[in-house]
Scaffold this active site. Structure first.
Site, PDB file in Angstrom:
ATOM      1  N   TYR A  60       0.859  -1.184   0.000  1.00 27.80           N
ATOM      2  CA  TYR A  60       0.000   0.000   0.000  1.00 27.80           C
ATOM      3  C   TYR A  60       0.894   1.232   0.000  1.00 27.80           C
ATOM      4  CZ  TYR A  60      -3.976  -2.958   1.472  1.00 27.80           C
ATOM      5  OH  TYR A  60      -4.970  -3.909   1.566  1.00 27.80           O
ATOM      6  N   PHE A 210     -13.182  -5.203   1.135  1.00 32.06           N
ATOM      7  CA  PHE A 210     -14.227  -4.492   0.402  1.00 32.06           C
ATOM      8  C   PHE A 210     -15.607  -4.806   0.992  1.00 32.06           C
ATOM      9  CE2 PHE A 210     -11.548  -4.317  -3.747  1.00 32.06           C
ATOM     10  CZ  PHE A 210     -10.740  -3.359  -3.177  1.00 32.06           C
ATOM     11  N   PRO A 211     -15.781  -4.686   2.315  1.00 33.18           N
ATOM     12  CA  PRO A 211     -17.078  -4.986   2.922  1.00 33.18           C
ATOM     13  C   PRO A 211     -18.187  -4.038   2.467  1.00 33.18           C
ATOM     14  CG  PRO A 211     -15.664  -3.881   4.515  1.00 33.18           C
ATOM     15  CD  PRO A 211     -14.801  -4.211   3.324  1.00 33.18           C
ATOM     16  N   LEU A 212     -17.780  -2.896   1.918  1.00 29.67           N
ATOM     17  CA  LEU A 212     -18.761  -1.924   1.417  1.00 29.67           C
ATOM     18  C   LEU A 212     -18.663  -1.763  -0.096  1.00 29.67           C
ATOM     19  CD1 LEU A 212     -18.457   0.759   4.243  1.00 29.67           C
ATOM     20  CD2 LEU A 212     -20.219  -0.998   3.959  1.00 29.67           C
ATOM     21  N   GLY A 214     -15.798  -1.622  -1.959  1.00 28.15           N
ATOM     22  CA  GLY A 214     -14.474  -1.212  -2.414  1.00 28.15           C
ATOM     23  C   GLY A 214     -14.532  -0.054  -3.395  1.00 28.15           C
ATOM     24  N   PHE A 215     -13.851  -0.224  -4.532  1.00 29.83           N
ATOM     25  CA  PHE A 215     -13.770   0.850  -5.521  1.00 29.83           C
ATOM     26  C   PHE A 215     -15.110   1.081  -6.216  1.00 29.83           C
ATOM     27  CE2 PHE A 215      -9.383  -0.933  -5.414  1.00 29.83           C
ATOM     28  CZ  PHE A 215      -8.773   0.167  -4.849  1.00 29.83           C
ATOM     29  N   PRO A 217     -18.697   1.210  -4.800  1.00 30.38           N
ATOM     30  CA  PRO A 217     -19.537   1.135  -3.600  1.00 30.38           C
ATOM     31  C   PRO A 217     -20.857   0.416  -3.849  1.00 30.38           C
ATOM     32  CG  PRO A 217     -18.586   3.322  -3.838  1.00 30.38           C
ATOM     33  CD  PRO A 217     -18.263   2.576  -5.086  1.00 30.38           C
ATOM     34  N   LEU A 218     -21.324  -0.283  -2.827  1.00 31.24           N
ATOM     35  CA  LEU A 218     -22.562  -1.044  -2.923  1.00 31.24           C
ATOM     36  C   LEU A 218     -23.729  -0.140  -3.309  1.00 31.24           C
ATOM     37  CD1 LEU A 218     -22.259  -3.228   0.306  1.00 31.24           C
ATOM     38  CD2 LEU A 218     -21.904  -3.992  -2.053  1.00 31.24           C
TER      39      LEU A 218
END
Length: 285
Positions: A60, A210-212, A214-215, A217-218
């Site tokens: 990162y 990426f629980p939401l 990630g790049f 969004p949900l």
């Protein structure tokens, strides 16, 4: 689930609501953050919020998040820092597999240096491709290399990232696996549902990255509708769903905002009733 709920990771105990540091870099997960002081403020807010699980990686930045974590939080009192090895970055910011024994040893040594520790709390072997699809075949050689460094005292515990169930089983014949980190969220989950349940039966944590989304969004009308009904944010509902999905799921949502961090941590106190949980289950069906 409450903000103070914990789960074991080997002989370590971490909060189920943790923090992922990837968003503390520059664009494309390369270079320093636009607001360095803001990034340090996010990290320094973690202990006060009771968060004891921080996820990072040498690739990162590269090295940016490790250096920020050291500046903000060293000597890591009551904090577990989980890092990843197995990938590198090229000059254009591309993600390049780097999992030969020699490359892994170099990465472990670099993580030790940048984090300022004599042993890594947890090192996850990151496999698969940049789109989070597990590779196929044996992982014995790279995992055995990490197991050797564990035997040397450079790593306390070993984990895996972007792997399938067969690879987890193979790794366990070489050394204990304390955590698995794969792409998983309320909308993308079918590939790992059985794996999560198997790991739970063994007392092994599963950490969805990426629980939401990630790049990307949900986006879900069902998720938004539930959030509106509960007077909260869709992100909070998505995180709460994950925490209620299985007791071995640990979360590491990332953010570069202290206010957003507080909102994410507060999601651990959101309880979804059975009917609402079933309504949300349909999103990824």
């Amino acid at each position: 689930m409450t903000q103070n709920s914990t789960y074991p990771m080997g002989d370590l105990t971490v909060t189920r609501m943790g923090y992922g540091s990837m968003q503390l870099t520059g664009p494309g997960v390369m270079g320093p953050p636009p607001d360095r002081d803001g990034a340090l403020a996010v990290l320094r807010a973690l202990p006060g919020l009771g968060v004891t699980h921080v996820d990072t990686a040498g690739f990162y930045g590269p090295h940016v998040t490790n250096e920020l974590i050291r500046e903000a939080l060293h000597p890591y009192d009551d904090l577990t820092v989980v890092t990843k090895v197995g990938y590198d970055r090229d000059e254009t910011g591309g993600w390049v597999p780097a999992n030969t024994p020699a490359q892994l040893r170099q990465q472990v040594e670099e993580n030790l240096k940048r984090l300022g520790v004599e042993a890594l709390d947890v090192a996850n072997l990151r496999l698969g491709d940049p789109m989070a699809n597990p590779s196929q075949g044996s992982i014995a050689e790279p995992f055995a290399a990490l197991a050797q460094m564990q035997a040397e005292g450079k790593i306390r515990h070993l984990g895996l990232s972007v792997v399938n169930a067969a690879q987890v089983a193979e790794a366990q014949t070489l050394a204990p696996v304390v955590t698995v980190q794969n792409l998983y969220n309320i909308a993308h989950r079918s590939a790992d549902d059985a794996l999560i349940d198997s790991l739970a039966a063994q007392g092994i944590s599963f950490v969805p990255f990426f629980p939401l989304g990630g790049f990307s969004p949900l986006q879900s009308s069902v998720l938004s509708g539930v959030a509106e009904r509960l007077h909260t944010r869709p992100a909070a509902v998505a995180l709460a769903w994950l925490l209620q999905r299985s007791p071995n799921i640990l979360l590491i949502p990332g953010t570069s905002s202290v206010a957003h961090l507080r909102e994410n941590v507060a999601a651990a106190d959101l309880v979804l009733d059975e009917a609402t949980a079933k309504e949300l289950d349909a999103i990824g069906a």
